[in-house]
Design a protein around this motif. Structure first.
Motif, PDB file in Angstrom:
ATOM      1  N   PHE A   1       0.864  -1.177   0.000  1.00 28.90           N
ATOM      2  CA  PHE A   1       0.000   0.000   0.000  1.00 28.90           C
ATOM      3  C   PHE A   1       0.902   1.229   0.000  1.00 28.90           C
ATOM      4  O   PHE A   1       2.007   1.186   0.546  1.00 28.90           O
ATOM      5  CB  PHE A   1      -0.928   0.020   1.212  1.00 28.90           C
ATOM      6  N   SER A   2       0.444   2.299  -0.602  1.00 28.30           N
ATOM      7  CA  SER A   2       1.287   3.481  -0.719  1.00 28.30           C
ATOM      8  C   SER A   2       0.531   4.756  -0.399  1.00 28.30           C
ATOM      9  O   SER A   2      -0.615   4.926  -0.823  1.00 28.30           O
ATOM     10  CB  SER A   2       1.860   3.588  -2.140  1.00 28.30           C
ATOM     11  N   HIS A   3       1.198   5.629   0.346  1.00 25.78           N
ATOM     12  CA  HIS A   3       0.707   6.995   0.502  1.00 25.78           C
ATOM     13  C   HIS A   3       1.179   7.797  -0.714  1.00 25.78           C
ATOM     14  O   HIS A   3       2.309   7.630  -1.165  1.00 25.78           O
ATOM     15  CB  HIS A   3       1.279   7.645   1.766  1.00 25.78           C
ATOM     16  N   LYS A   4       0.336   8.678  -1.201  1.00 26.42           N
ATOM     17  CA  LYS A   4       0.728   9.500  -2.351  1.00 26.42           C
ATOM     18  C   LYS A   4       1.800  10.506  -1.965  1.00 26.42           C
ATOM     19  O   LYS A   4       2.581  10.940  -2.806  1.00 26.42           O
ATOM     20  CB  LYS A   4      -0.497  10.209  -2.927  1.00 26.42           C
ATOM     21  N   ARG A   5       1.828  10.882  -0.695  1.00 28.46           N
ATOM     22  CA  ARG A   5       2.860  11.790  -0.192  1.00 28.46           C
ATOM     23  C   ARG A   5       3.278  11.313   1.190  1.00 28.46           C
ATOM     24  O   ARG A   5       2.583  10.531   1.831  1.00 28.46           O
ATOM     25  CB  ARG A   5       2.330  13.229  -0.121  1.00 28.46           C
ATOM     26  N   ASN A   6       4.424  11.787   1.635  1.00 29.40           N
ATOM     27  CA  ASN A   6       4.946  11.377   2.938  1.00 29.40           C
ATOM     28  C   ASN A   6       4.077  11.931   4.066  1.00 29.40           C
ATOM     29  O   ASN A   6       3.881  13.139   4.170  1.00 29.40           O
ATOM     30  CB  ASN A   6       6.388  11.872   3.090  1.00 29.40           C
ATOM     31  N   LYS A   7       3.545  11.042   4.912  1.00 27.57           N
ATOM     32  CA  LYS A   7       2.676  11.440   6.022  1.00 27.57           C
ATOM     33  C   LYS A   7       3.330  11.272   7.385  1.00 27.57           C
ATOM     34  O   LYS A   7       2.747  11.650   8.394  1.00 27.57           O
ATOM     35  CB  LYS A   7       1.369  10.640   5.977  1.00 27.57           C
ATOM     36  N   GLY A   8       4.508  10.685   7.430  1.00 27.05           N
ATOM     37  CA  GLY A   8       5.193  10.504   8.705  1.00 27.05           C
ATOM     38  C   GLY A   8       4.961   9.124   9.294  1.00 27.05           C
ATOM     39  O   GLY A   8       4.010   8.415   8.943  1.00 27.05           O
ATOM     40  N   LEU A   9       5.839   8.748  10.216  1.00 28.13           N
ATOM     41  CA  LEU A   9       5.824   7.395  10.772  1.00 28.13           C
ATOM     42  C   LEU A   9       4.553   7.085  11.558  1.00 28.13           C
ATOM     43  O   LEU A   9       4.005   5.989  11.450  1.00 28.13           O
ATOM     44  CB  LEU A   9       7.055   7.207  11.673  1.00 28.13           C
ATOM     45  N   ALA A  10       4.088   8.041  12.368  1.00 31.55           N
ATOM     46  CA  ALA A  10       2.919   7.776  13.213  1.00 31.55           C
ATOM     47  C   ALA A  10       1.692   7.434  12.370  1.00 31.55           C
ATOM     48  O   ALA A  10       0.997   6.444  12.629  1.00 31.55           O
ATOM     49  CB  ALA A  10       2.634   8.982  14.106  1.00 31.55           C
ATOM     50  N   GLN A  11       1.401   8.241  11.347  1.00 34.28           N
ATOM     51  CA  GLN A  11       0.235   7.991  10.495  1.00 34.28           C
ATOM     52  C   GLN A  11       0.410   6.711   9.686  1.00 34.28           C
ATOM     53  O   GLN A  11      -0.541   5.951   9.484  1.00 34.28           O
ATOM     54  CB  GLN A  11       0.013   9.179   9.553  1.00 34.28           C
ATOM     55  N   THR A  12       1.629   6.450   9.228  1.00 37.86           N
ATOM     56  CA  THR A  12       1.893   5.238   8.446  1.00 37.86           C
ATOM     57  C   THR A  12       1.681   3.994   9.293  1.00 37.86           C
ATOM     58  O   THR A  12       1.084   3.006   8.841  1.00 37.86           O
ATOM     59  CB  THR A  12       3.333   5.271   7.891  1.00 37.86           C
ATOM     60  N   PHE A  13       2.153   4.025  10.534  1.00 40.69           N
ATOM     61  CA  PHE A  13       1.940   2.910  11.455  1.00 40.69           C
ATOM     62  C   PHE A  13       0.451   2.685  11.694  1.00 40.69           C
ATOM     63  O   PHE A  13      -0.044   1.548  11.644  1.00 40.69           O
ATOM     64  CB  PHE A  13       2.641   3.208  12.783  1.00 40.69           C
TER      65      PHE A  13
END
Length: 319
Positions: A59-71
């Protein structure tokens, strides 16, 4: 029993292959092991090489959201995909993935809701001096001030039951490690530490871009989360200290007054009054924060019930 290993990743094409290859695909007590990579807007080939290395889901975020949101997003995807147990690990090859069976053993035995892969920071000869001592300071603040059990509070190598994954709150935009431990204790989830010594990482940390910046962000997040989860302890401690300081100033004035020299120390009474009033108001803030905490718990319970309905019934299409 389905286990999903989640790997939040940002520009990790050089190391994520080794991480995925090292994950054991056959574990006693587990019928199915799958790997989920959440690419946090990488500008390199992280997603492609992860797929080639054998990741089951990308899965991919279109832009960098940071570690907390990615986790947080990775946990939700894992639950949607039917995970009974979730292990979160880093993409930088810092942790020994072959030790995953040990990490999840307390969960499989039903004695833990969350397991912490303790790096035994004090024994890591290769960890830089500043990093090691910042970890120690973070652990001290979290255990002594926030009141959580003595754990490796900064490790990202952790195991979760499905219920724990749905209940945990991530109240941070920087990292999830501290806030989820406070959330777990607040929810009375059982957390067990499993000693798993970490390996040396030679490349520069994606999270720690500079020591001063990371110290400021991590310190701010720790204080913010203590205020959220321990408002009475935080504001109460400050309030009591200021009130006691006011009493000391009053005592100083009384000493001079009964010594016959009180006329020149009226300012002490003014200072004492200010300190005692501010101390009392700070204590009241702690009581108000504690009351708001009950509202937060009601909201968390509602959110958990919504997640339980949505995440365990919807199907997620691979992105």
């Amino acid at each position: 029993m389905k286990l999903i290993i989640t790997i939040p990743a940002f520009n990790e094409e050089a190391s994520i292959v080794q991480v995925i290859k090292e994950i054991p695909r056959s574990i006693p007590g587990v019928s199915q092991v799958e790997v989920l990579v959440l690419d946090d807007g990488s500008s390199d080939r992280t997603a492609q090489v992860a797929k080639e290395a054998g990741a089951d889901y990308i899965f991919s975020h279109k832009r960098n959201k940071g570690l907390a949101q990615t986790f947080k997003d990775a946990l939700e995807y894992a639950v949607k995909l039917g995970a009974d147990v979730i292990v979160n690990t880093d993409a930088d090859n810092h942790y020994d993935q072959s030790r995953i069976p040990e990490l999840i053993q307390p969960i499989l035995q039903g004695t833990a809701d969350i397991t912490i892969g303790s790096r035994k920071v004090e024994e890591l000869e290769h960890m830089p001096f500043l990093n090691k001592n910042l970890n120690r300071v973070g652990s001290f603040v979290m255990t002594k001030w926030a009141g959580i059990p003595k754990l490796d509070v900064s490790t990202g190598f952790r195991g979760y039951t499905k219920e724990a994954a749905m209940r945990l709150g991530v109240y941070s935009t920087h990292t999830y490690s501290h806030t989820t431990l406070l959330s777990a204790q607040d929810l009375k989830l059982t957390t067990v530490e499993v000693p798993i010594k970490a390996r040396q990482v030679t490349r520069k940390s994606r999270l720690i871009k500079s020591i001063p910046s990371h110290t400021m962000k991590a310190g701010t997040n720790i204080i913010r989360n203590i205020v959220i989860f321990r408002p009475l302890r935080f504001f109460g401690s400050l309030g009591v200290l200021m009130f006691l300081a006011g009493l000391v100033v009053v005592g100083r004035f009384l000493y001079f007054y009964f010594s016959g020299d009180g006329s020149g120390h009226v300012q002490s009474i003014i200072l004492a009054g200010v300190l005692m009033i501010i101390g009392f108001q700070t204590l009241v803030l702690g009581l108000l924060g504690s009351s708001l905490g009950w509202t937060r718990k009601v909201v968390e319970d509602v959110l958990y019930r919504v997640k339980k309905i949505e995440l365990t019934t919807d199907k997620t299409d691979q992105k």
